[in-house]
Design an enzyme around this catalytic site. Structure first.
Site, PDB file in Angstrom:
ATOM      1  N   ARG A  45      14.899   9.842   9.577  1.00  0.00           N
ATOM      2  CA  ARG A  45      13.662  10.149   8.830  1.00  0.00           C
ATOM      3  C   ARG A  45      13.998  11.053   7.644  1.00  0.00           C
ATOM      4  NH1 ARG A  45      11.172  14.193  10.613  1.00  0.00           N
ATOM      5  NH2 ARG A  45      10.958  13.504  12.755  1.00  0.00           N
ATOM      6  N   TYR A  97      -5.939   3.481 -10.508  1.00  0.00           N
ATOM      7  CA  TYR A  97      -5.763   2.490  -9.447  1.00  0.00           C
ATOM      8  C   TYR A  97      -6.738   2.808  -8.295  1.00  0.00           C
ATOM      9  CZ  TYR A  97      -3.634   0.049  -5.525  1.00  0.00           C
ATOM     10  OH  TYR A  97      -3.432  -0.729  -4.422  1.00  0.00           O
ATOM     11  N   ASP A 169       1.973   7.512 -13.152  1.00  0.00           N
ATOM     12  CA  ASP A 169       2.168   6.316 -12.339  1.00  0.00           C
ATOM     13  C   ASP A 169       2.709   5.245 -13.284  1.00  0.00           C
ATOM     14  OD1 ASP A 169       1.867   3.860 -11.019  1.00  0.00           O
ATOM     15  OD2 ASP A 169       0.126   4.538  -9.878  1.00  0.00           O
ATOM     16  N   LYS A 194       5.575  -3.685  -6.741  1.00  0.00           N
ATOM     17  CA  LYS A 194       5.275  -4.502  -7.913  1.00  0.00           C
ATOM     18  C   LYS A 194       6.566  -4.853  -8.660  1.00  0.00           C
ATOM     19  CE  LYS A 194       1.179  -3.459  -6.361  1.00  0.00           C
ATOM     20  NZ  LYS A 194       0.393  -2.327  -6.831  1.00  0.00           N
TER      21      LYS A 194
HETATM   22  C1  LIG Z   1      -0.341  -1.214  -6.211  1.00  0.00           C
HETATM   23  C2  LIG Z   1      -0.452   0.080  -6.931  1.00  0.00           C
HETATM   24  C3  LIG Z   1      -0.391   1.304  -6.238  1.00  0.00           C
HETATM   25  C4  LIG Z   1      -0.315   1.376  -4.718  1.00  0.00           C
HETATM   26  O1  LIG Z   1       0.903   0.934  -4.240  1.00  0.00           O
HETATM   27  P1  LIG Z   1       1.123   0.255  -2.787  1.00  0.00           P
HETATM   28  O2  LIG Z   1       2.565  -0.070  -2.814  1.00  0.00           O
HETATM   29  O3  LIG Z   1       0.210  -0.923  -2.707  1.00  0.00           O
HETATM   30  O4  LIG Z   1       0.769   1.296  -1.777  1.00  0.00           O
HETATM   31  C5  LIG Z   1      -0.433   2.471  -6.978  1.00  0.00           C
HETATM   32  N1  LIG Z   1      -0.547   2.449  -8.322  1.00  0.00           N
HETATM   33  C6  LIG Z   1      -0.636   1.294  -9.018  1.00  0.00           C
HETATM   34  C7  LIG Z   1      -0.764   1.332 -10.502  1.00  0.00           C
HETATM   35  C8  LIG Z   1      -0.590   0.070  -8.347  1.00  0.00           C
HETATM   36  O5  LIG Z   1      -0.678  -1.079  -9.046  1.00  0.00           O
END
Ligand SMILES: *Cc1c(COP(=O)(O)O)cnc(C)c1O
Length: 394
Positions: A45, A97, A169, A194
């Site tokens: 962990r 988001y 982000d 993504k």
């Molecule tokens: C999808 C997304 C998230 C969340 O991520 P997960 O991997 O689904 O938990 C956060 N910020 C943005 C801009 C996203 O597109």
């Protein structure tokens, strides 16, 4: 050395065996010679060699000191929020988001953290929202789904002047197009689900910090709370990142071709793509990004839910699904999918019209994708003749 060569060779050859691919250390614990005497790992962990290799790669990609890999993007965001305490405030981008909005409003507000949502493309609005209690400024640029652009270096200067952290982000741009830490941000976070992963086959998140102190603090919260990325998913993510530069380049080229096609289509009202000179953030995106990304949104002249539904159920290559950033093209209808929980008026005010359709442009040949969109317009028109009421050109 080019960044691509640097990336590929930042992935180490295994010292023990010479394996050229990163080994998956599928283990929970590590044998110690004496209590506290070990080879740098004690419990998985806290640290795992496969995950650590990934963390070093993402830190280098973002130009930061410390990388930390999480079990999802939201777990990564959650760990950053743990830097705060009751009474602290956040200034956040207004079209944040949805999952981050839910985390802030349904979880952290309960613990006494207040969030002010502002249009961060407007620097004065950012300054006006800051109070003595502000500890963190939260940006997404480009945003989802209207691809609004905010000035990272100007907001980093504001954050510094007010002694708060700036977190970006960077999911939509990826480090290939934008490295916020080099523009003054303190923390970068990704949904690695993504573009970093890139193949729609895993859920993961990463945090990269500009300095080691902040990195150690977030790593402490990760170890204390436990949302780590597994060795296998760490391996998969490394494998995805190996082709990140190539993929992002092609996503950008395909997205631009599609944005230009949509812009001249008679059934389309607005096209949102930072690479088009018609986009309000075009000049800034050109300055702070190396490319404009793979996401394109557009609205229909027939601005109704029905028209959008007729379109999104008519494509062949663009698959109807949430998420983005993978090799296969996806499309979604935010008003009835990702943004469904937002009240209609609030959603429309944020620029997410009833007919807005978001494309995650994949790596298929762009001509094939355009042919698919063209036939989807025709097919939507058959289902709902008003979609092309203004003309029957195609
Ligand atoms: C999808 C997304 C998230 C969340 O991520 P997960 O991997 O689904 O938990 C956060 N910020 C943005 C801009 C996203 O597109």
């Amino acid at each position: 050395m080019s960044t691509i060569t640097q990336l590929i060779h930042s992935i180490p050859v295994d010292e023990l065996t010479g394996a050229i691919a990163v080994p998956i250390y599928q283990t929970s614990t590590f044998v110690q010679e004496a209590p506290g005497v070990n080879k740098g790992f004690d419990y998985a962990r806290t640290n795992n060699p496969t995950r650590q290799t990934l963390e070093n790669i993402v830190a280098q990609l973002e130009g930061g000191e410390t990388g930390i890999a999480f079990s999802s993007g939201l777990a990564a965001i959650d760990a950053i929020l743990k830097l705060l305490q009751a009474g602290d405030e956040i200034v956040a981008v207004d079209d944040i988001y949805g999952g981050a909005f839910r985390l802030f409003s349904k979880v952290y507000e309960k613990f006494g953290i207040k969030v002010h949502y502002v249009d961060t493309a407007d620097l004065q609005a950012v300054v006006n929202a800051i109070t003595p209690a502000t500890r963190l400024i939260w940006l997404e640029t480009p945003t989802n789904p209207t691809l609004k652009i905010s000035d990272i270096s100007a907001i980093a200067a504001i954050a510094k002047a007010h002694q708060c952290w700036l977190c970006v982000d960077n999911t939509f741009a990826s480090p290939v197009l934008q490295q916020p830490l080099l523009q003054g941000a303190d923390i970068v976070v990704h949904s690695a689900t993504k573009y970093l992963g890139g193949h729609s086959d895993l859920i993961a998140g990463v945090v990269v910090t500009r300095n080691k102190t902040l990195g150690a603090e977030i790593k402490f919260y990760q170890n204390a709370c436990g949302a780590i990325l597994s060795p296998f998913d760490s391996f998969l993510l490394i494998r995805g990142i190996e082709t990140l530069h190539l993929r992002v380049k092609q996503h950008c080229a395909n997205a631009l071709a599609i944005a230009q096609y949509l812009e001249q289509h008679p059934a389309v009202d607005k096209v949102f793509y930072p690479g088009l000179s018609s986009h309000p953030g075009h000049a800034l995106a050109k300055k702070q990004q190396k490319g404009f990304g793979g996401i394109v949104s557009f609205t229909l002249k027939e601005d109704t839910d029905e028209a959008a539904q007729a379109f999104v159920t008519s494509t062949h290559y663009f698959k109807l699904a949430e998420s983005l950033g993978g090799i296969k093209s996806l499309l979604c209808h935010p008003a009835s999918m990702t943004h469904k929980s937002i009240p209609d008026e609030k959603r429309r005010a944020a620029g997410v019209a009833d007919s807005l359709i978001r494309l995650s442009v994949g790596l298929e040949e762009s001509d094939d994708l355009i042919t698919d969109l063209a036939q989807a317009f025709k097919s939507a028109e058959k289902k709902l003749p008003s979609v092309l009421s203004t003309s029957n050109i195609l």
